[in-house]
Design an enzyme around this catalytic site. Structure first.
Site, PDB file in Angstrom:
ATOM      1  N   ASP A   1       0.792  -1.225   0.000  1.00  0.00           N
ATOM      2  CA  ASP A   1       0.000   0.000   0.000  1.00  0.00           C
ATOM      3  C   ASP A   1       0.833   1.288   0.000  1.00  0.00           C
ATOM      4  OD1 ASP A   1      -2.398   1.430   0.027  1.00  0.00           O
ATOM      5  OD2 ASP A   1      -2.456   1.520   2.192  1.00  0.00           O
ATOM      6  N   CYS A  57     -15.058   4.201   3.603  1.00  0.00           N
ATOM      7  CA  CYS A  57     -16.348   4.120   2.912  1.00  0.00           C
ATOM      8  C   CYS A  57     -16.391   2.801   2.151  1.00  0.00           C
ATOM      9  CB  CYS A  57     -16.539   5.287   1.950  1.00  0.00           C
ATOM     10  SG  CYS A  57     -18.154   5.256   1.126  1.00  0.00           S
ATOM     11  N   CYS A  79     -21.505  -3.516  -5.652  1.00  0.00           N
ATOM     12  CA  CYS A  79     -20.902  -4.252  -6.773  1.00  0.00           C
ATOM     13  C   CYS A  79     -21.456  -5.676  -6.843  1.00  0.00           C
ATOM     14  CB  CYS A  79     -19.388  -4.288  -6.606  1.00  0.00           C
ATOM     15  SG  CYS A  79     -18.535  -5.267  -7.881  1.00  0.00           S
ATOM     16  N   CYS A  83     -16.399  -5.649 -15.929  1.00  0.00           N
ATOM     17  CA  CYS A  83     -17.497  -4.779 -15.517  1.00  0.00           C
ATOM     18  C   CYS A  83     -18.612  -4.689 -16.556  1.00  0.00           C
ATOM     19  CB  CYS A  83     -16.971  -3.371 -15.218  1.00  0.00           C
ATOM     20  SG  CYS A  83     -16.044  -3.241 -13.677  1.00  0.00           S
ATOM     21  N   CYS A 124     -13.878  11.485  -2.598  1.00  0.00           N
ATOM     22  CA  CYS A 124     -14.184  10.181  -2.012  1.00  0.00           C
ATOM     23  C   CYS A 124     -14.429  10.340  -0.514  1.00  0.00           C
ATOM     24  CB  CYS A 124     -13.028   9.214  -2.265  1.00  0.00           C
ATOM     25  SG  CYS A 124     -13.229   7.595  -1.495  1.00  0.00           S
ATOM     26  N   CYS A 182     -22.088   5.989  -5.780  1.00  0.00           N
ATOM     27  CA  CYS A 182     -21.188   6.857  -5.024  1.00  0.00           C
ATOM     28  C   CYS A 182     -21.903   8.162  -4.664  1.00  0.00           C
ATOM     29  CB  CYS A 182     -19.924   7.161  -5.832  1.00  0.00           C
ATOM     30  SG  CYS A 182     -18.779   8.280  -4.990  1.00  0.00           S
TER      31      CYS A 182
END
Length: 386
Positions: free
Chosen positions: A136, A242, A249, A190, A216, A200
């Site tokens: 990360d 979040c 999804c 997708c 975001c 969102c």
């Protein structure tokens, strides 16, 4: 006889790695134009590695890289304990449940590296082999590495989506000078689905796997200053992160894995009572939350978010504690408390108007003064709200 790659795959399962893939250390140069555009547009969060070239060229930070080993660990999405309804509680997003995932993945990567070293044919080979693990906070773009290594595809929400675990996975990688046969990248799956984009609340997703990170809600919960007003009600009672673009999804429907005990959520950690957060000491904060990924920015953002969450939940019973926050030495807490008081007293503001006016007469911070002016105007001019 098994190849080194096959032996590594077998060992990865033994040490608790849920998916593993291999790719070359060739540049991710196709990302460059997009990364430059995102930075120029102000769509980056500031939490990313600052040097774009180092993000796409492994050779910039590793001498003679040959391969990258990518791993994924699936994390839980549901808590098995019953969450009490005793008082107003906040929530941490699922990616912050359990022990900080950076530590968990770093452990798995180090254990995998230790195993690979034991598989060397000679002491010289052991000495020549080199490894750099990243989780990360490293230079590389984790989802790009994972996609090219065959772990999954990058969805329209910018997250890696795996066939087995959806997007509820932590990612890490190892850059090495060992040559491995690369795995095949996974094609995007997708299709025409846009549920994450329409779901969102802030319109942060741009539709092509990129986002305006500053819009975001996860980013907004991690900032240290005043949260812009347009995001305050939208975080509801979430005090860190979040999950919305993941929860909507289709690939995540029914996904809930409990493979790793250290990832299991504890109620008082990930659904904490909000009022005690307002006065929590540094020692108490470290004990209760210090091991969570969501604690990395310290207690101030979480306390600010707790004030917002109490207002969003209609927590009028917390008003005495919120009023006490007007004496906090930190302007962000004072200013957010002012806003929360305004939200919670909009139908009967008279009790606290003098308190807010007294603060206005002594306050010196410009942002707090702005909150005071706007809140007092809100409470004294909009009769329909009473």
């Amino acid at each position: 006889m098994q190849s080194l790659k096959e032996r590594i795959i077998a060992e990865s399962k033994k040490i608790g790695i849920d998916k593993i893939g291999f790719t070359t250390a060739e540049p991710f140069d196709y990302l460059k134009e997009s990364l430059i555009e995102q930075k120029a547009a102000g769509h980056t969060s500031g939490f990313e590695h600052p040097d774009i070239d180092e993000r796409i060229y492994p050779e910039k930070t590793f001498d003679n890289p040959k391969s990258i080993i990518a791993i994924a660990l699936a994390y839980p999405t549901k808590i098995h304990e019953e969450v009490p309804r005793d008082e107003k509680r906040g929530q941490f997003a699922r990616a912050s449940w359990g022990i900080d995932y950076h530590n968990i993945l770093q452990d798995r990567l180090n254990r995998l590296i230790d195993f690979i070293k034991t598989e060397a044919d000679s002491e010289q080979e052991t000495a020549d082999w080199r490894f750099v693990p990243q989780v990360d906070t490293g230079e590389l773009v984790d989802v790009a590495v994972a996609q090219r290594a065959g772990l999954g595809f990058i969805g329209k929400n910018g997250l890696l989506i795996t066939e087995e675990y959806g997007s509820f996975v932590y990612l890490g990688e190892i850059v090495t000078n060992i040559q491995f046969e690369p795995d095949e990248p996974v094609a995007n799956g997708c299709g025409d689905c846009t549920r994450c984009i329409t779901g969102c609340p802030t319109g942060a997703l741009l539709g092509d796997g990129r986002m305006n990170a500053k819009k975001c809600l996860s980013y907004q919960t991690q900032t240290k200053g005043m949260m812009p007003k347009e995001y305050r009600k939208k975080i509801r009672n979430i005090i860190y992160g979040c999950d919305i673009c993941q929860l909507v999804c289709p690939y995540n429907k029914g996904k809930d894995f409990h493979f790793h005990p250290e990832m299991e959520p504890q109620t008082e950690e990930v659904f904490p009572k909000l009022v005690p957060l307002l006065t929590i000491s540094n020692k108490q904060f470290k004990t209760q939350f210090g091991h969570l990924a969501g604690s990395w920015r310290g207690k101030k953002p979480l306390q600010r978010n707790a004030l917002i969450a109490l207002a969003n939940l209609g927590g009028r019973e917390a008003l005495p504690k919120i009023v006490n926050c007007l004496d906090d030495p930190r302007p962000v807490i004072r200013g957010t408390a002012v806003w929360a008081i305004g939200q919670l007293t909009k139908r009967a503001p008279d009790q606290f108007l003098d308190t807010l006016r007294d603060l206005q007469s002594t306050e010196t911070d410009e942002e707090v003064l702005t909150e005071l002016e706007e809140t007092l105007t809100y409470l004294t001019t909009d009769k329909k709200r009473r």
